[in-house]
Structure formats: C-alpha cells, structure tokens
Design a protein around this motif. Structure first.
Motif, PDB file in Angstrom:
ATOM      1  N   ALA A 199      61.636  47.754  41.919  1.00  0.00           N
ATOM      2  CA  ALA A 199      60.485  46.917  41.573  1.00  0.00           C
ATOM      3  C   ALA A 199      59.554  46.711  42.764  1.00  0.00           C
ATOM      4  N   ARG A 200      58.283  46.825  42.481  1.00  0.00           N
ATOM      5  CA  ARG A 200      57.220  46.421  43.414  1.00  0.00           C
ATOM      6  C   ARG A 200      56.455  45.309  42.704  1.00  0.00           C
ATOM      7  N   LEU A 201      56.743  44.102  43.081  1.00  0.00           N
ATOM      8  CA  LEU A 201      56.337  42.941  42.303  1.00  0.00           C
ATOM      9  C   LEU A 201      54.942  42.452  42.653  1.00  0.00           C
ATOM     10  N   THR A 202      54.269  41.931  41.657  1.00  0.00           N
ATOM     11  CA  THR A 202      53.062  41.134  41.866  1.00  0.00           C
ATOM     12  C   THR A 202      53.330  39.760  41.268  1.00  0.00           C
ATOM     13  N   MET A 203      52.731  38.730  41.872  1.00  0.00           N
ATOM     14  CA  MET A 203      53.025  37.358  41.505  1.00  0.00           C
ATOM     15  C   MET A 203      51.734  36.548  41.529  1.00  0.00           C
ATOM     16  N   SER A 204      51.568  35.682  40.553  1.00  0.00           N
ATOM     17  CA  SER A 204      50.397  34.794  40.542  1.00  0.00           C
ATOM     18  C   SER A 204      50.831  33.407  40.108  1.00  0.00           C
ATOM     19  N   PRO A 223      58.775  40.249  50.706  1.00  0.00           N
ATOM     20  CA  PRO A 223      58.786  39.725  49.335  1.00  0.00           C
ATOM     21  C   PRO A 223      57.392  39.480  48.798  1.00  0.00           C
ATOM     22  N   ALA A 224      57.305  39.382  47.489  1.00  0.00           N
ATOM     23  CA  ALA A 224      56.143  38.749  46.885  1.00  0.00           C
ATOM     24  C   ALA A 224      56.304  37.253  47.155  1.00  0.00           C
ATOM     25  N   GLU A 225      55.301  36.617  47.713  1.00  0.00           N
ATOM     26  CA  GLU A 225      55.453  35.231  48.146  1.00  0.00           C
ATOM     27  C   GLU A 225      54.174  34.442  47.935  1.00  0.00           C
ATOM     28  N   ILE A 226      54.355  33.149  47.729  1.00  0.00           N
ATOM     29  CA  ILE A 226      53.237  32.220  47.544  1.00  0.00           C
ATOM     30  C   ILE A 226      53.562  30.933  48.288  1.00  0.00           C
ATOM     31  N   ASP A 227      52.612  30.450  49.090  1.00  0.00           N
ATOM     32  CA  ASP A 227      52.659  29.120  49.701  1.00  0.00           C
ATOM     33  C   ASP A 227      51.432  28.366  49.218  1.00  0.00           C
ATOM     34  N   TRP A 228      51.661  27.202  48.587  1.00  0.00           N
ATOM     35  CA  TRP A 228      50.523  26.495  47.979  1.00  0.00           C
ATOM     36  C   TRP A 228      50.786  24.999  47.956  1.00  0.00           C
ATOM     37  N   GLN A 229      49.727  24.234  48.248  1.00  0.00           N
ATOM     38  CA  GLN A 229      49.808  22.781  48.124  1.00  0.00           C
ATOM     39  C   GLN A 229      49.130  22.366  46.826  1.00  0.00           C
ATOM     40  N   ALA A 230      49.899  21.686  45.982  1.00  0.00           N
ATOM     41  CA  ALA A 230      49.389  21.306  44.668  1.00  0.00           C
ATOM     42  C   ALA A 230      48.275  20.275  44.801  1.00  0.00           C
ATOM     43  N   GLU A 231      47.190  20.511  44.091  1.00  0.00           N
ATOM     44  CA  GLU A 231      46.069  19.583  44.092  1.00  0.00           C
ATOM     45  C   GLU A 231      46.087  18.666  42.876  1.00  0.00           C
ATOM     46  N   GLU A 232      46.918  19.003  41.895  1.00  0.00           N
ATOM     47  CA  GLU A 232      47.052  18.165  40.709  1.00  0.00           C
ATOM     48  C   GLU A 232      48.494  18.219  40.232  1.00  0.00           C
ATOM     49  N   SER A 233      48.883  17.198  39.506  1.00  0.00           N
ATOM     50  CA  SER A 233      50.247  17.117  38.988  1.00  0.00           C
ATOM     51  C   SER A 233      50.337  17.837  37.650  1.00  0.00           C
ATOM     52  N   GLY A 234      51.557  18.364  37.372  1.00  0.00           N
ATOM     53  CA  GLY A 234      51.778  19.025  36.095  1.00  0.00           C
ATOM     54  C   GLY A 234      52.634  20.260  36.239  1.00  0.00           C
ATOM     55  N   ASP A 235      52.719  21.023  35.156  1.00  0.00           N
ATOM     56  CA  ASP A 235      53.490  22.264  35.144  1.00  0.00           C
ATOM     57  C   ASP A 235      52.611  23.432  35.578  1.00  0.00           C
ATOM     58  N   TYR A 236      52.967  24.021  36.706  1.00  0.00           N
ATOM     59  CA  TYR A 236      52.273  25.211  37.191  1.00  0.00           C
ATOM     60  C   TYR A 236      52.954  26.434  36.584  1.00  0.00           C
ATOM     61  N   GLN A 237      52.160  27.462  36.279  1.00  0.00           N
ATOM     62  CA  GLN A 237      52.700  28.668  35.653  1.00  0.00           C
ATOM     63  C   GLN A 237      52.759  29.799  36.666  1.00  0.00           C
ATOM     64  N   LEU A 238      53.957  30.384  36.783  1.00  0.00           N
ATOM     65  CA  LEU A 238      54.190  31.518  37.674  1.00  0.00           C
ATOM     66  C   LEU A 238      54.385  32.763  36.817  1.00  0.00           C
ATOM     67  N   VAL A 239      53.627  33.819  37.108  1.00  0.00           N
ATOM     68  CA  VAL A 239      53.717  35.080  36.370  1.00  0.00           C
ATOM     69  C   VAL A 239      54.120  36.181  37.343  1.00  0.00           C
ATOM     70  N   ILE A 240      55.179  36.924  36.996  1.00  0.00           N
ATOM     71  CA  ILE A 240      55.681  38.006  37.847  1.00  0.00           C
ATOM     72  C   ILE A 240      55.833  39.260  36.996  1.00  0.00           C
ATOM     73  N   HIS A 241      55.456  40.398  37.557  1.00  0.00           N
ATOM     74  CA  HIS A 241      55.712  41.676  36.883  1.00  0.00           C
ATOM     75  C   HIS A 241      55.719  42.791  37.908  1.00  0.00           C
ATOM     76  N   ASP A 242      56.334  43.902  37.544  1.00  0.00           N
ATOM     77  CA  ASP A 242      56.278  45.099  38.374  1.00  0.00           C
ATOM     78  C   ASP A 242      54.842  45.611  38.402  1.00  0.00           C
ATOM     79  N   ALA A 243      54.448  46.227  39.514  1.00  0.00           N
ATOM     80  CA  ALA A 243      53.064  46.680  39.657  1.00  0.00           C
ATOM     81  C   ALA A 243      52.657  47.624  38.536  1.00  0.00           C
ATOM     82  N   LEU A 244      53.599  48.421  38.033  1.00  0.00           N
ATOM     83  CA  LEU A 244      53.320  49.339  36.929  1.00  0.00           C
ATOM     84  C   LEU A 244      53.954  48.867  35.627  1.00  0.00           C
TER      85      LEU A 244
END
Length: 743
Positions: A199-204, A223-244
């Motif tokens: 797998a060659r992952l992409t993540m959003s 790795p596919a990686e994300i560092d983020w500071q939340a600006e609002e409360s709630g459920d954030y959605q993470l989407v991952i898939h292979d590049a192809l």
C-alpha cells in the motif's frame, strides 16, 4: 469542503478507478506473459493478518500466500513469541491426520517481557520454508477492523491509545471518525511499507463542517501522517485509501491516533512512531565508526538554518559527522589533508530511509579564499542485479589528495518537494581508503527473466539442489578473490565453497541434499574470506519482498536477518546433476577442483541420476564461466544418463580460480501433493468398509460422514493432478583454476 469541490473530488476518484480498470488487464498480459505454475511449488508467504500483535496477550495470526499446504510451523524471530498451529476439528468418526487439518491460522502467545519492535516471520509446510514477512509487536492494545467502511455513514470511530489494523477493499476509500474538542492537537499516522505491505496510502482529515483541513501520504518507508489542531468540536472524518485504490491482504496498514487535549502540557507520541519511524542513530553506522573521531553537531540538526552553513571548525581526517540536509542550503565541512593521502567518503542518508538525494562536492580552499573544485560524486555505482537492486542515491567517493592544504566538503540535497522535517538526516564518514568489500546472499526464482523474480522460500528435496546467489560490493580498489562458504548445514546437506574471482562481483553457492537426507528446518550462515589477506566476515542476506505487478513494474527487495533452509523428506528431485564426476568424491570433500592451462581444452563429465519424473530431455547451460572461456550448452536426451562438456580456455584467458555450475532446464510432469489424495482415499475406503453400528451412530450421521469424506477426496484431487511444468535445476558447483601453460 464545498459541494462543488466534493463533486470534483468524486469525479477525479472515479476517473482514476476507471483508468485502472481499463489498463490493468492489458498491463497484466504484457508484464506477466508466463504461466504462474513454473518451477517446483515453493512456499510463498504474502501477508500476515494482523501484522501487529500486543505484547503480553495471546492472539490469532493468519498466514496467507501460495503453496502453504500443511503448514504446521511458524517461525518468529522474537524469543518472546510462542507459536502453535490452530487445526480444524477432527471428526470422532474419521479422525484426520494433523496436516489435513491445517488452517493457516496460528495461535501466538507473546510474553509480557518481550521486546517491542519488528520481527521476521516464516511459515514452513509441505513445500518448504517460506520467505519472510514482518510482524510488529507493541505494548498498546491492537484491533483488526473488519467490515465495510466505504462511506461516511459507516465510518469507524478511532480512539487514542489503540493500534488499529486494516486490510482495505479494492477500489474503495476507508472512512474513520475521530472525536475532538476545539483546541485539541491530533496526530494520525498510518504505516504500510514498513510492514511489507504494497500500500501507498493517501490520507485526508475533514472537519465536522466537511471542509478538508489536512492531508498526508506515504513516501517510501515514511507514514501517511497528519498533525492538526482542531478549531471546532465534533466528529472529524478521516479518509484513507491506496494511491491506486488497490486492496486485499497485500495492502494492509496499521493506524494510530494520539491526541493532546486542549490545555494539557503532555504531548503523547504514537507507539507506531516510536517503533517504525525511520531514524539515524548509532545503529546506522557500522563498526568502523569506532576508529574515527565523531562529532554530533557539525551539520546542524533541525530546525534547518537558512542560507549557507560555514563551519568554523577544521576537521582532521578520519572523522564522522551527522546532522540534517536542507533543500535551501549547502552544508560545508572544512578539513586539512596532505598530498597523496587516499580517503573514502561515504554519505549515508537515503540508504537509511531518509527522503534525500545527496550530492557531494570537494573544493580546495586557496590561500586567498578562492574555491577550486577538485572532485564530485552524486549517486554511488553498484552492480546490483535487477531483482536485488538496493537503494543507491547516496554518494560514495574514493579520493586522492592532490596537494597539501585545506579542503571543503559541500553537501547538496537534490531532492525537492515537501517532506517531514525529520526525514533529511545525514551521516558523513571520512576514513582512510583501504580495499574492502561487503557481500549479500539471496535466493531467486530461477528464470532468465528478471521481471519474474518473486519472494519465494526454499524447498530442498532429497537429492535436490538450491542455488544461493552471492554478490560482493568491492570498495577502494579491492580486487582479491573471495571464497564463500556455508556453515550451519545439517547432516546430509553439502555446499561446496565457491569463489568470486578477481575482477568479478558474484558467484553461486549450490546447496545439495543427499538421497537419504532427513527433514530439517533452521537458519544457515555464510562466510566470505578474502583469499589474499585471509580475513573473513559474515555475508548479509536479502530477499525479494514483492515482484513486479501491472500497477508497479518495480521489484522490491530488502535485507533479512537470516537465510532459512528446510529439507523435505517427502519429495525427491527428478534429477541430480553430477557435474565433474562428484560421484567419486562424495559430499564430504571440501570442493571439486580442476585445473586448465591457457590455450587448452578441459573435458568435464556429466552424470545424471534420474528418478520417476526426471526421464526427460535435459538442457544444460553453463553459468559463471571464467572470462573469455567458452562452454557450449548440451542437451542430454531422455534415454541417456551421461554426457560431457568441453571447456575451451584461450591463450588470453585471465589466470585465477573460478566457480562454475550448470543450470538444467527441463519439462517435467509434477503433482504438488499426491499424498493428500492418498490419505483422503484411504479414509474414505475405511469408512465405506464400516457400518454405522461400528461407530454407534445413526444411519443419517453415517451417511453424512461418508459424504464429507467424499468431499475431502474431491478437494484433494486438485493437488494430486499432475501438470507439465518447466523447472530449472542447478548442478553442483565446480571450481576450475586457470593456470599458465608449463614450459
């Protein structure tokens, strides 16, 4: 994400999937024209599910691959892992042999005191010992995620402190949910290739408002990686898939979330980062570092400075430094050197999984401060075979000082684009230029087509042979012959020493099992000896992780901890090729040695020991011939057991010692596992000769038992069906010394 942007994103994904679906069959036909069934069936491990286990717990581990029949053995390098196979239940009416109840599932108990980290796993069974796959042991709780995650409504909730494993579905994106409060700092990492995944992952990451706020992707071992500071409360959605958008068990990944709550001073680090994130430390340098002065901060570590880094310190070789490369700056190391000195400058960065492409420039600093370039080196040159082409973007410079004075190493990073801040580390080792070498052993699918290379194990049958390729990487003008020998072999298995001659960089060591060898499984080691200095060193081992596929025409290889060998006492090789009449010498002789003078011809006898399936035409092709010599291929007809080849040694053939061997190509009729059908038929016959009363059961239960036994017979017929396959069988190796003619 706006509605328009979301629609564009969906159209883009659909277009990519459509292109893949249209091109995949065509590429498969181009890149894989040969049938899959070629060579003897050999265990091939493709994946472990899950590829991560928790320390201190018992877990199930499923092995998947090809030719893993009757796999009763799983070897895990960790001493804290105890493994036993999970068998399907046996019937009280008709008990089955253990090997007929193999499921490919193993129960693994990892001791609480086991070390966390990555370990190699192999599976042994009917068709030998498999190639290795990586298994991660962690302290965190682990969970394998099943089910459909193909839409936001099916998003799986992720919690900090747990390591998740997922095998994605083809042509689908995976959806996850992370509950955050405003001000929370979240870190998400997904590792794949560090665990032998394709797998060659992409993540959003999208905010509760559905606006995409961050993205990441896999880059080589990073790795596919994300560092983020939340600006609002709630459920954030993470989407991952292979590049192809590929999937199945070959595309698994591990995922972890760490959250620093708003107002908290504690910043948790994902355990996956601690264990898998590439780092350069003392382990990245070899023992030679002990003989040179070491500086830790000559090249600044992150954060990277801007502009040119001018060192105030002047080094005295030999020395080593470590630090970070920066795309916006040249890094300069000044040193003094004397005329005639020879220095080896080894730049280590990309080869240690850093995302760099270093270039080295050497300048002489004149008294007036003027710089005169005297040397340059970009990518190192190595004669790697196509199937074992290791990474080589780092410079390796052998340099002789032209005159006394002050000099400067300037390092540039030719790699561009955004990268993690900690992915540009570098080590510089400057030491005296001394002839030396390193060596690598590997086993390949025996074909003339490098694109057919696969990650196979070893299946050594009685009377059979296995070719182990050895590659030598010479440095600083090393030209001495190198002898390769094998240690740790069991009784009944012989490997004659092989020589890598001066001016060459490879040879083949052939393992040969005796006719009466017994079953055995274990690691073996190889020793490389410089024939001039008589100094010895261990031979590293490697293997193909993934062969080429339509969507990635690149063979992926890596180093391994050991070469493992399994001797089978069930099968016998169709043919044993006695090259040079070893039958008169036996397996206890040190080597088979011939001598030939320049300008002469040497007759080499061949004897074949044929068994049931080996009575076919055998085409014998010489391998690793001495330079300038010729040895035409020979075909021995199916009704013949002897032949001869004539080595022509011209007057200008280089003197030296050489190891050659023959590769026999033949077409045999082979059944992968006829014993399984025999056992099933015997059980059915035994049942049919009994009655329900013999077992104290009803007629209905007895009829069901017969039906189940008949089903076993039908299932076993496929493995017992003989098929015509092309196989390549190595002969024993033969050492020939080319000498000057006597007066």
């Amino acid at each position: 994400m706006t509605l328009l942007a979301e629609r564009r994103n969906c159209r883009s994904q659909l277009t990519m999937r459509l292109i893949y679906c249209l091109l995949a069959p065509l590429l498969a036909a181009i890149l894989n024209p040969l049938p899959l069934l070629a060579q003897f069936p050999t265990a091939e491990l493709s994946s472990l599910s899950p590829p991560v286990l928790q320390i201190g717990r018992e877990s199930n581990l499923q092995a998947a691959g090809r030719f893993l029949d009757e796999s009763m053995l799983m070897l895990i390098d960790s001493p804290g892992a105890i493994v036993e196979p999970v068998l399907s239940p046996a019937s009280a009416i008709m008990p089955k042999a253990d090997v007929d109840r193999v499921t490919g599932l193993f129960r693994v108990r990892v001791d609480a005191g086991a070390e966390p980290g990555v370990f190699e796993v192999r599976v042994g069974g009917r068709h030998g010992i498999s190639n290795s796959r990586k298994l991660l042991l962690v302290h965190s709780p682990c969970r394998l995620i099943d089910g459909d995650l193909g839409s936001p409504a099916l998003a799986f909730p992720l919690a900090p402190g747990t390591v998740y494993c997922r095998f994605p579905q083809p042509q689908a994106a995976e959806h996850f949910a992370i509950a955050l409060e405003a001000g929370d700092q979240v870190r998400v990492v997904a590792y794949s290739q560090q665990l032998d995944s394709r797998a060659r992952l992409t993540m959003s990451l999208s905010a509760p408002s559905r606006l995409e706020v961050a993205a990441g992707r896999t880059i080589d071992a990073w790795p596919a990686e994300i560092d983020w500071q939340a600006e609002e409360s709630g459920d954030y959605q993470l989407v991952i898939h292979d590049a192809l958008f590929q999937g199945t068990n070959e595309y698994g990944y591990v995922l972890e979330v760490a959250v620093q709550r708003a107002g908290s001073e504690s910043k948790p680090t994902p355990e996956l980062d601690q264990l898998l994130r590439p780092v350069i430390d003392e382990r990245g340098m070899d023992a030679r570092i002990q003989n040179v002065s070491r500086a830790q901060s000559d090249i600044p570590r992150p954060p990277c400075p801007h502009g040119t880094v001018n060192e105030s310190r002047v080094h005295q070789p030999p020395f080593s430094v470590d630090g970070n490369l920066c795309p916006s700056a040249n890094h300069e190391l000044d040193f003094v050197a004397r005329q005639g000195e020879s220095w080896s400058v080894d730049i280590r960065s990309q080869q240690l999984e850093q995302l760099t492409d270093p270039q080295l420039l050497v300048y002489q600093i004149k008294e007036n401060g003027e710089l005169k370039q005297v040397a340059e080196q970009d990518d190192r040159v190595a004669n790697w075979p196509a199937a074992m082409k290791m990474r080589g973007l780092d410079p390796l410079l052998e340099w002789k000082v032209p005159e006394d004075g002050r000099y400067r190493f300037t390092l540039r990073d030719n790699q561009q684009g955004p990268r993690p801040a900690d992915s540009m580390a570098v080590q510089v080792l400057c030491e005296a230029s001394v002839p030396t070498f390193s060596s690598l052993a590997y086993s390949l699918f025996p074909s003339n087509n490098a694109a057919a290379s696969r990650g196979l194990g070893v299946h050594l049958m009685r009377g059979g042979t296995q070719a182990i390729h050895v590659l030598a990487v010479r440095r600083c003008g090393h030209q001495s012959p190198i002898e390769i020998s094998v240690v740790g072999l069991p009784d009944g298995v012989k490997a004659y020493p092989a020589t890598i001659p001066s001016g060459s960089n490879e040879c083949v060591v052939v393992l040969q099992a005796a006719e009466d060898s017994v079953a055995w499984t274990g690691p073996i080691s190889m020793i490389a000896t410089d024939m001039t200095t008589h100094q010895s060193q261990g031979v590293a081992s490697g293997e193909v992780v993934w062969g080429s596929v339509p969507t990635n025409n690149r063979i992926i290889s890596r180093l391994t901890d050991h070469i493992h060998l399994q001797i089978s006492e069930i099968d016998s090789a169709p043919v044993t090729i006695d090259f040079g009449d070893i039958g008169n010498k036996g397996l206890n002789d040190e080597k088979i040695h011939f001598s030939a003078a320049q300008g002469s011809k040497l007759s080499l006898p061949i004897k074949l020991v044929r068994r049931d399936t080996g009575k076919v035409n055998c085409v014998l092709r010489p391998q690793n011939l001495p330079p300038k010599t010729t040895l035409p291929e020979v075909t021995i007809a199916a009704d013949k057991d002897e032949g001869a080849m004539e080595l022509n040694v011209p007057n200008d053939a280089p003197l030296g010692t050489y190891t050659l061997w023959l590769q026999c190509e033949m077409r045999v009729r082979w059944a992968s596992n006829p014993q399984r059908l025999q056992r099933s038929e015997e059980r059915l016959m035994k049942l049919k000769n009994a009655t329900a009363a013999n077992f104290g059961i009803s007629e209905e239960q007895f009829a069901a038992a017969i039906k189940a036994a008949e089903g076993d017979v039908e299932a076993a017929k496929a493995s017992a069906a003989a098929a015509d396959i092309t196989v390549w069988v190595p002969s024993n190796s033969l050492t020939v010394q080319i000498v000057a003619p006597s007066n």
